[in-house]
Design a protein around this motif. Structure first.
Motif, PDB file in Angstrom:
ATOM      1  N   TYR A 236       6.400  22.230   2.552  1.00 37.42           N
ATOM      2  CA  TYR A 236       7.520  23.113   2.843  1.00 37.42           C
ATOM      3  C   TYR A 236       8.486  23.040   1.667  1.00 37.42           C
ATOM      4  O   TYR A 236       9.091  21.990   1.422  1.00 37.42           O
ATOM      5  CB  TYR A 236       8.234  22.678   4.124  1.00 37.42           C
ATOM      6  N   ASP A 237       8.627  24.132   0.950  1.00 34.16           N
ATOM      7  CA  ASP A 237       9.515  24.174  -0.208  1.00 34.16           C
ATOM      8  C   ASP A 237      10.778  24.951   0.130  1.00 34.16           C
ATOM      9  O   ASP A 237      10.711  26.137   0.490  1.00 34.16           O
ATOM     10  CB  ASP A 237       8.808  24.835  -1.398  1.00 34.16           C
ATOM     11  N   TYR A 238      11.922  24.285  -0.006  1.00 35.12           N
ATOM     12  CA  TYR A 238      13.206  24.935   0.211  1.00 35.12           C
ATOM     13  C   TYR A 238      13.898  25.192  -1.122  1.00 35.12           C
ATOM     14  O   TYR A 238      13.840  24.354  -2.030  1.00 35.12           O
ATOM     15  CB  TYR A 238      14.117  24.056   1.088  1.00 35.12           C
ATOM     16  N   ASP A 239      14.559  26.353  -1.199  1.00 35.17           N
ATOM     17  CA  ASP A 239      15.359  26.613  -2.388  1.00 35.17           C
ATOM     18  C   ASP A 239      16.820  26.307  -2.080  1.00 35.17           C
ATOM     19  O   ASP A 239      17.164  25.882  -0.972  1.00 35.17           O
ATOM     20  CB  ASP A 239      15.170  28.056  -2.885  1.00 35.17           C
ATOM     21  N   SER A 240      17.690  26.525  -3.046  1.00 36.62           N
ATOM     22  CA  SER A 240      19.093  26.146  -2.888  1.00 36.62           C
ATOM     23  C   SER A 240      19.805  26.929  -1.793  1.00 36.62           C
ATOM     24  O   SER A 240      20.815  26.476  -1.243  1.00 36.62           O
ATOM     25  CB  SER A 240      19.839  26.327  -4.217  1.00 36.62           C
ATOM     26  N   ALA A 241      19.270  28.111  -1.449  1.00 37.80           N
ATOM     27  CA  ALA A 241      19.889  28.929  -0.406  1.00 37.80           C
ATOM     28  C   ALA A 241      19.365  28.590   0.979  1.00 37.80           C
ATOM     29  O   ALA A 241      19.787  29.187   1.971  1.00 37.80           O
ATOM     30  CB  ALA A 241      19.661  30.408  -0.699  1.00 37.80           C
ATOM     31  N   GLY A 242      18.435  27.626   1.071  1.00 33.56           N
ATOM     32  CA  GLY A 242      17.903  27.235   2.365  1.00 33.56           C
ATOM     33  C   GLY A 242      16.692  28.030   2.803  1.00 33.56           C
ATOM     34  O   GLY A 242      16.211  27.853   3.926  1.00 33.56           O
ATOM     35  N   ARG A 243      16.181  28.908   1.938  1.00 32.24           N
ATOM     36  CA  ARG A 243      14.962  29.644   2.265  1.00 32.24           C
ATOM     37  C   ARG A 243      13.746  28.756   2.000  1.00 32.24           C
ATOM     38  O   ARG A 243      13.758  27.948   1.078  1.00 32.24           O
ATOM     39  CB  ARG A 243      14.865  30.918   1.427  1.00 32.24           C
ATOM     40  N   PHE A 244      12.696  28.922   2.801  1.00 29.88           N
ATOM     41  CA  PHE A 244      11.538  28.060   2.598  1.00 29.88           C
ATOM     42  C   PHE A 244      10.261  28.882   2.446  1.00 29.88           C
ATOM     43  O   PHE A 244      10.169  30.038   2.862  1.00 29.88           O
ATOM     44  CB  PHE A 244      11.398  27.069   3.748  1.00 29.88           C
ATOM     45  N   SER A 245       9.275  28.267   1.827  1.00 26.63           N
ATOM     46  CA  SER A 245       7.950  28.849   1.711  1.00 26.63           C
ATOM     47  C   SER A 245       6.925  27.761   2.005  1.00 26.63           C
ATOM     48  O   SER A 245       7.180  26.573   1.807  1.00 26.63           O
ATOM     49  CB  SER A 245       7.718  29.417   0.299  1.00 26.63           C
ATOM     50  N   LEU A 246       5.764  28.173   2.517  1.00 26.92           N
ATOM     51  CA  LEU A 246       4.695  27.251   2.862  1.00 26.92           C
ATOM     52  C   LEU A 246       3.581  27.323   1.843  1.00 26.92           C
ATOM     53  O   LEU A 246       3.276  28.385   1.315  1.00 26.92           O
ATOM     54  CB  LEU A 246       4.107  27.587   4.247  1.00 26.92           C
ATOM     55  N   SER A 247       2.986  26.171   1.565  1.00 31.85           N
ATOM     56  CA  SER A 247       1.836  26.130   0.676  1.00 31.85           C
ATOM     57  C   SER A 247       0.981  24.933   1.063  1.00 31.85           C
ATOM     58  O   SER A 247       1.412  24.084   1.863  1.00 31.85           O
ATOM     59  CB  SER A 247       2.264  26.033  -0.788  1.00 31.85           C
ATOM     60  N   PHE A 248      -0.235  24.856   0.533  1.00 39.11           N
ATOM     61  CA  PHE A 248      -1.094  23.713   0.779  1.00 39.11           C
ATOM     62  C   PHE A 248      -0.837  22.642  -0.258  1.00 39.11           C
ATOM     63  O   PHE A 248      -0.782  22.930  -1.459  1.00 39.11           O
ATOM     64  CB  PHE A 248      -2.572  24.142   0.743  1.00 39.11           C
TER      65      PHE A 248
END
Length: 249
Positions: A236-248
Motif C-alpha cells: 500500500y503506497d501513500y502519497d503526501s496527500a493521503g491517496r493510496f495505490s496497491l501493488s504486488f
C-alpha cells in the motif's frame, strides 16, 4: 467542559481549573499530559494498530510506514461523547525529535477536529472551542515531553491560585468559559493584579514545532483504510496527500 466549581479543590485536593498569568485559563485535567504521552509512545513504536494488518506493507512517499488510530475523548458526569476515531499514516524509524514533531502535529490536528466535533452536540454540552481547551491541550503535550510535574507546570504557567481564579471568573467570565470561543492555541488573557509583566506563553511550549503534513505523516484521504486483511504480498503506497495505490510486493 468546566464550571466555576472546578476552581475549588476536590476531595483529593486537585484544583482542576485555574487562571494563569502566562497560559490563560487552564483545565489541568486536559493538561495532565497522559494522552499526549501515549500518542508519542505509539508514534515511536511504529506498529500497525490493527492486528489484522500486522503483515501489511505500508509505505509513505516510498518509505516504510504504519497505520495508527488516534482520537481524543470527553466525558462529564453522565455525558460521554461517542468515539471520533481517525486514522493516520506515519513513517517508521523516526528519530526522537521527528517522532515528537509528528505526534505534536497529529495532536494539534485532532484537538481542533475534536473541538469541532463537540460543537455538533450543542446545546447538550457547551464545550466546543471553550477558551481553555486548545491551550490546555498543548500545555499537556509539553508536560508529556518535558516530564514536568503538575506543580512545575503550574509554576511555569503562573497559576494565580484559587481565590484570584474565582475573582477572575466572576469578573470576566461569569457565564462560563464556553461562552467565549477560542479557535487558536493562544490564550485569552485578562488583567490581574497577581500578574506582573507582559502576558505571553512560555517559550518552552511555543517552541514545539509540528511536522508538516505529507512529509513524515499524512491522513488518508478517505474515511477508512481498505485493509480488512493484511497480506505480505500486497503493498500500500501513500502519497503526501493521503491517496493510496496497491501493488504486488
Amino acid at each position: 467542559m468546566t464550571s466555576r466549581s472546578d476552581i475549588a479543590p476536590n476531595a483529593n485536593g486537585f484544583r482542576r481549573l485555574s487562571y494563569t498569568c502566562r497560559c490563560g485559563w487552564i483545565d489541568w485535567g486536559h493538561a495532565n499530559g497522559t494522552g499526549a504521552a501515549a500518542l508519542i509512545s505509539k508514534v515511536k513504536l511504529g506498529q500497525n494498530d490493527w492486528p489484522a494488518n500486522s503483515q501489511s506493507n505500508i509505505y509513505l512517499n516510498g518509505q516504510p510506514a504504519f497505520v495508527m488510530e488516534y482520537t481524543q475523548t470527553m466525558s462529564k458526569g453522565p455525558v460521554t461523547l461517542p468515539a471520533n476515531s481517525r486514522l493516520w499514516i506515519i513513517r517508521k524509524s523516526l528519530s526522537n525529535a521527528q517522532a515528537i514533531s509528528v505526534a505534536y502535529a497529529i495532536f494539534r490536528a485532532e484537538s481542533v477536529s475534536f473541538e469541532a466535533y463537540q460543537n455538533r452536540f450543542e446545546p447538550l454540552i457547551d464545550s466546543g472551542f471553550s477558551q481553555e481547551d486548545l491551550v490546555s491541550n498543548i500545555t499537556g503535550f509539553y508536560r508529556a515531553v518535558s516530564r514536568k510535574t503538575e506543580a512545575e507546570m503550574r509554576r511555569l504557567c503562573g497559576d494565580v491560585g484559587e481565590a484570584e481564579s474565582l475573582r477572575m471568573w466572576d469578573e470576566h467570565v461569569p457565564g462560563g468559559l464556553g461562552t467565549t470561543e477560542n479557535r487558536s492555541f493562544s490564550p485569552v488573557y485578562y488583567e490581574s493584579d497577581a500578574c506582573s509583566g507582559p502576558q505571553s506563553m512560555p517559550s518552552e511550549i511555543t517552541n514545539l514545532t509540528p511536522s508538516p503534513h505529507g512529509l513524515l505523516w499524512t491522513q488518508p484521504s478517505f474515511a477508512s483504510v481498505p485493509m480488512g486483511t493484511g497480506y505480505s504480498w500486497l503493498r500500500y503506497d501513500y502519497d503526501s496527500a493521503g491517496r493510496f495505490s496497491l501493488s504486488f510486493d
